[in-house]
Structure formats: C-alpha cells, structure tokens
Design a protein around this motif. Structure first.
Motif, PDB file in Angstrom:
ATOM      1  N   VAL A 240     -19.813  15.572 -22.292  1.00 30.58           N
ATOM      2  CA  VAL A 240     -18.351  15.548 -22.365  1.00 30.58           C
ATOM      3  C   VAL A 240     -17.724  16.782 -21.731  1.00 30.58           C
ATOM      4  CG1 VAL A 240     -18.409  14.169 -24.471  1.00 30.58           C
ATOM      5  CG2 VAL A 240     -18.248  16.670 -24.639  1.00 30.58           C
ATOM      6  N   SER A 241     -18.556  17.715 -21.304  1.00 33.31           N
ATOM      7  CA  SER A 241     -18.029  18.993 -20.835  1.00 33.31           C
ATOM      8  C   SER A 241     -17.511  18.922 -19.406  1.00 33.31           C
ATOM      9  CB  SER A 241     -19.107  20.076 -20.925  1.00 33.31           C
ATOM     10  OG  SER A 241     -20.142  19.842 -19.990  1.00 33.31           O
ATOM     11  N   LYS A 242     -16.383  19.583 -19.203  1.00 33.96           N
ATOM     12  CA  LYS A 242     -15.869  19.806 -17.857  1.00 33.96           C
ATOM     13  C   LYS A 242     -16.075  21.258 -17.434  1.00 33.96           C
ATOM     14  CE  LYS A 242     -12.340  16.179 -17.719  1.00 33.96           C
ATOM     15  NZ  LYS A 242     -12.934  15.511 -16.567  1.00 33.96           N
ATOM     16  N   ALA A 243     -16.418  22.095 -18.412  1.00 33.20           N
ATOM     17  CA  ALA A 243     -16.684  23.503 -18.129  1.00 33.20           C
ATOM     18  C   ALA A 243     -17.845  23.957 -19.002  1.00 33.20           C
ATOM     19  CB  ALA A 243     -15.452  24.355 -18.413  1.00 33.20           C
ATOM     20  N   VAL A 244     -18.790  24.654 -18.383  1.00 31.56           N
ATOM     21  CA  VAL A 244     -19.934  25.209 -19.114  1.00 31.56           C
ATOM     22  C   VAL A 244     -19.763  26.723 -19.144  1.00 31.56           C
ATOM     23  CG1 VAL A 244     -22.432  25.365 -19.293  1.00 31.56           C
ATOM     24  CG2 VAL A 244     -21.387  23.320 -18.301  1.00 31.56           C
ATOM     25  N   LEU A 245     -19.695  27.257 -20.348  1.00 35.56           N
ATOM     26  CA  LEU A 245     -19.467  28.683 -20.553  1.00 35.56           C
ATOM     27  C   LEU A 245     -20.775  29.318 -21.023  1.00 35.56           C
ATOM     28  CD1 LEU A 245     -16.138  28.331 -22.594  1.00 35.56           C
ATOM     29  CD2 LEU A 245     -16.472  28.162 -20.112  1.00 35.56           C
ATOM     30  N   PHE A 246     -21.228  30.310 -20.311  1.00 37.05           N
ATOM     31  CA  PHE A 246     -22.478  30.980 -20.638  1.00 37.05           C
ATOM     32  C   PHE A 246     -22.204  32.353 -21.238  1.00 37.05           C
ATOM     33  CE2 PHE A 246     -23.507  28.017 -17.286  1.00 37.05           C
ATOM     34  CZ  PHE A 246     -24.809  27.603 -17.512  1.00 37.05           C
ATOM     35  N   ASP A 247     -22.749  32.612 -22.419  1.00 37.96           N
ATOM     36  CA  ASP A 247     -22.805  33.981 -22.880  1.00 37.96           C
ATOM     37  C   ASP A 247     -23.699  34.745 -21.903  1.00 37.96           C
ATOM     38  OD1 ASP A 247     -22.581  36.240 -24.583  1.00 37.96           O
ATOM     39  OD2 ASP A 247     -24.473  35.707 -25.553  1.00 37.96           O
ATOM     40  N   PHE A 248     -23.528  36.055 -21.824  1.00 39.82           N
ATOM     41  CA  PHE A 248     -24.248  36.832 -20.812  1.00 39.82           C
ATOM     42  C   PHE A 248     -25.556  37.421 -21.331  1.00 39.82           C
ATOM     43  CE2 PHE A 248     -24.585  40.980 -18.415  1.00 39.82           C
ATOM     44  CZ  PHE A 248     -25.041  40.421 -17.229  1.00 39.82           C
ATOM     45  N   ASP A 249     -25.459  38.246 -22.378  1.00 37.27           N
ATOM     46  CA  ASP A 249     -26.639  38.936 -22.896  1.00 37.27           C
ATOM     47  C   ASP A 249     -27.499  37.961 -23.687  1.00 37.27           C
ATOM     48  OD1 ASP A 249     -28.482  40.819 -23.658  1.00 37.27           O
ATOM     49  OD2 ASP A 249     -27.209  41.793 -25.146  1.00 37.27           O
ATOM     50  N   GLY A 250     -28.609  37.552 -23.096  1.00 38.73           N
ATOM     51  CA  GLY A 250     -29.487  36.556 -23.706  1.00 38.73           C
ATOM     52  C   GLY A 250     -29.629  35.359 -22.784  1.00 38.73           C
ATOM     53  N   PRO A 251     -28.598  34.510 -22.712  1.00 42.53           N
ATOM     54  CA  PRO A 251     -28.712  33.329 -21.851  1.00 42.53           C
ATOM     55  C   PRO A 251     -28.873  33.642 -20.363  1.00 42.53           C
ATOM     56  CG  PRO A 251     -27.057  32.960 -23.529  1.00 42.53           C
ATOM     57  CD  PRO A 251     -27.449  34.412 -23.626  1.00 42.53           C
ATOM     58  N   ILE A 252     -28.281  34.731 -19.895  1.00 46.67           N
ATOM     59  CA  ILE A 252     -28.367  35.064 -18.467  1.00 46.67           C
ATOM     60  C   ILE A 252     -29.345  36.208 -18.208  1.00 46.67           C
ATOM     61  CG2 ILE A 252     -27.083  35.801 -16.408  1.00 46.67           C
ATOM     62  CD1 ILE A 252     -26.434  32.953 -17.396  1.00 46.67           C
ATOM     63  N   CYS A 253     -29.329  37.214 -19.030  1.00 45.56           N
ATOM     64  CA  CYS A 253     -30.272  38.325 -18.850  1.00 45.56           C
ATOM     65  C   CYS A 253     -30.414  39.093 -20.152  1.00 45.56           C
ATOM     66  CB  CYS A 253     -29.814  39.259 -17.731  1.00 45.56           C
ATOM     67  SG  CYS A 253     -28.440  40.349 -18.165  1.00 45.56           S
ATOM     68  N   ASP A 254     -31.413  39.955 -20.190  1.00 47.19           N
ATOM     69  CA  ASP A 254     -31.611  40.854 -21.324  1.00 47.19           C
ATOM     70  C   ASP A 254     -30.970  42.183 -20.953  1.00 47.19           C
ATOM     71  OD1 ASP A 254     -32.448  42.432 -23.393  1.00 47.19           O
ATOM     72  OD2 ASP A 254     -34.587  42.040 -23.156  1.00 47.19           O
ATOM     73  N   VAL A 255     -29.702  42.329 -21.287  1.00 52.56           N
ATOM     74  CA  VAL A 255     -28.917  43.472 -20.825  1.00 52.56           C
ATOM     75  C   VAL A 255     -29.578  44.797 -21.152  1.00 52.56           C
ATOM     76  CG1 VAL A 255     -26.747  44.721 -21.111  1.00 52.56           C
ATOM     77  CG2 VAL A 255     -26.725  42.226 -20.921  1.00 52.56           C
ATOM     78  N   PHE A 256     -30.059  44.925 -22.382  1.00 50.63           N
ATOM     79  CA  PHE A 256     -30.541  46.222 -22.845  1.00 50.63           C
ATOM     80  C   PHE A 256     -32.069  46.311 -22.841  1.00 50.63           C
ATOM     81  CE2 PHE A 256     -26.403  45.481 -24.987  1.00 50.63           C
ATOM     82  CZ  PHE A 256     -25.688  46.481 -24.356  1.00 50.63           C
ATOM     83  N   ARG A 257     -32.697  45.611 -21.918  1.00 54.26           N
ATOM     84  CA  ARG A 257     -34.158  45.579 -21.874  1.00 54.26           C
ATOM     85  C   ARG A 257     -34.754  46.967 -21.696  1.00 54.26           C
ATOM     86  NH1 ARG A 257     -37.716  43.290 -16.950  1.00 54.26           N
ATOM     87  NH2 ARG A 257     -37.081  45.339 -16.215  1.00 54.26           N
ATOM     88  N   ASP A 258     -34.246  47.732 -20.735  1.00 53.41           N
ATOM     89  CA  ASP A 258     -34.810  49.045 -20.437  1.00 53.41           C
ATOM     90  C   ASP A 258     -33.924  50.201 -20.868  1.00 53.41           C
ATOM     91  OD1 ASP A 258     -37.083  47.937 -19.412  1.00 53.41           O
ATOM     92  OD2 ASP A 258     -36.525  48.149 -17.311  1.00 53.41           O
ATOM     93  N   LEU A 259     -32.743  49.889 -21.348  1.00 60.44           N
ATOM     94  CA  LEU A 259     -31.857  50.904 -21.914  1.00 60.44           C
ATOM     95  C   LEU A 259     -31.401  50.364 -23.266  1.00 60.44           C
ATOM     96  CD1 LEU A 259     -30.360  53.573 -21.603  1.00 60.44           C
ATOM     97  CD2 LEU A 259     -28.532  52.362 -20.415  1.00 60.44           C
TER      98      LEU A 259
END
Length: 228
Positions: A7-26
C-alpha cells in the motif's frame, strides 16, 4: 510485509541500522562522553544526568532546557562527531542498497528519516554512491530535539514533502522509537531486527512485521512488482 509495502507510495528508511552502522568504529558511548563533557562545562547543573547516559541523542535532548546557545553548541558537536563516525562506518548494511534500489525501481518515493543529522546522512550516502537513489533526507530537526523520533514530526514531514497520506508510507526502522513514531504518524512500520533481542521488542511495540535482514524488503518489493 507484503501489505505494508504493497500500500506504500513512499518507503522511509531509518539511517542508523537499516542503512549503516553509524557508530561502528566511533562508539556512541564515546561521543556521549564528549558531549557530556561539553554540556557539563556550559551548563554544570546538567552534568549528572548528562554523564549518566551513553546515548549521544539523549545528551542532546538534555541540553535543550539550558537554552538556545548551549543547545546549538551541543548540536554542532554532535553533528561533527556523526560526520567523523560515518566516514569510518564501513560498508552499508547487507541488503540495504538492494532495498533502496527496489523501492526506487518500483516507483515509490524514497527517503531517509533519521534522528542523525542530515549532514552526516548526506556524507555517508555520497561516500557510497547512494545519494542519487534517495529522494529526500529528513534529518534531525535543527535545534528541536523534542521533535526527533518517537515524535511523528519527521515522518509527517516526509509524507508532506512527497504529497502522500501518512498511511501510504512505511517506515523501516530498528528501534522501538521508530515503531512509536510510525504509530503516532499513522504510518506503517517494518521492524528490522539486526540483533536477536529486537525481534520481541519490535513485535511487542506493534511493528506491522519484523524482518531479520534488509534483503527481505528488497525481495518483497520485487515480488510485489511482478504480481501487480
């Protein structure tokens, strides 16, 4: 998941987790410590609660009552730290690039909706050649930590930008606050359980469905396009 995505016309992605591990090395705890030191200097009365958390977003929230000057200083330091972090964050989450492309290729609007700064999201997407497949970046509201998720504000902003009803959007997130924000906005939510304990937490929070990998989302979108 087919219903939420179908039913979606727009898919919204959270960033930290779904797209990358922001704090992996920091590590986030290190950034929280840096921010707590800054806040303790600028607003000593907030030193104890600031030092009691290892979440940089929480330190940012705590700085709001200290006034706009202190809040701006903490927010600027947080954004700078996030940019340092994403430069060392490594490759995108497995399956996330495929999910982004699948959402775009099936004629859906694509947005990143994050409590991280828009600047750090843009930096990461640019570094990894992903910026052109994302229509909109809705980052942390400037000087308004009270409007970060679980507030529905970022999701409602995305829906407004795309000109779609909130109930025709779906948020993919890995935290309970993502689910709460989706519910408050009237959007659907797919929980991404990148750690085993999150399966139960996301389900109990009311996610429409919980997946263990981002590739599942890409596969479902492709399948929906074939049967539509």
């Amino acid at each position: 998941m087919g219903t939420a995505l179908g039913v979606s016309k727009a898919v919204l992605f959270d960033f930290d987790g779904p797209i990358c591990d922001v704090f992996r090395d920091l590590p986030a705890s290190d950034i929280a410590g840096e921010l707590a030191d800054l806040l303790s200097t600028l607003a000593p009365a907030l030193a104890i609660p600031a030092r009691a958390t290892d979440d940089p977003m929480e330190v940012h929230r705590l700085s709001q009552p200290a006034g706009s000057t202190v809040l701006a200083a903490v927010e600027a330091a947080l954004t700078a730290a996030e940019i340092r972090a994403v430069k060392a964050a490594g490759a995108p989450t497995e399956g996330s690039v495929q999910a982004l492309h699948a959402a775009r290729d099936t004629d859906r609007h694509v947005a990143i909706v994050s409590n991280n700064s828009a600047e750090c999201v843009r930096e990461y997407l640019t570094l990894h050649g992903l910026l052109e497949i994302v229509d909109e970046i809705i980052g942390r509201p400037v000087l308004r930590p009270d409007l970060m998720k679980p507030s529905p504000h970022p999701l409602l902003t995305a829906a407004s930008v795309f000109g779609v009803a909130p109930n025709r959007t779906v948020l993919i997130g890995d935290s309970v606050t993502d689910v709460e924000a989706a519910h408050a906005a009237g959007a659907r939510c797919i929980g991404y359980a990148n750690k085993p304990p999150k399966v139960t937490a996301l389900a109990d929070a009311g996610a429409d469905v919980v997946v263990l990998g981002m590739q599942e989302i890409a596969d479902c979108l492709i399948q929906l396009s074939r049967i539509s």
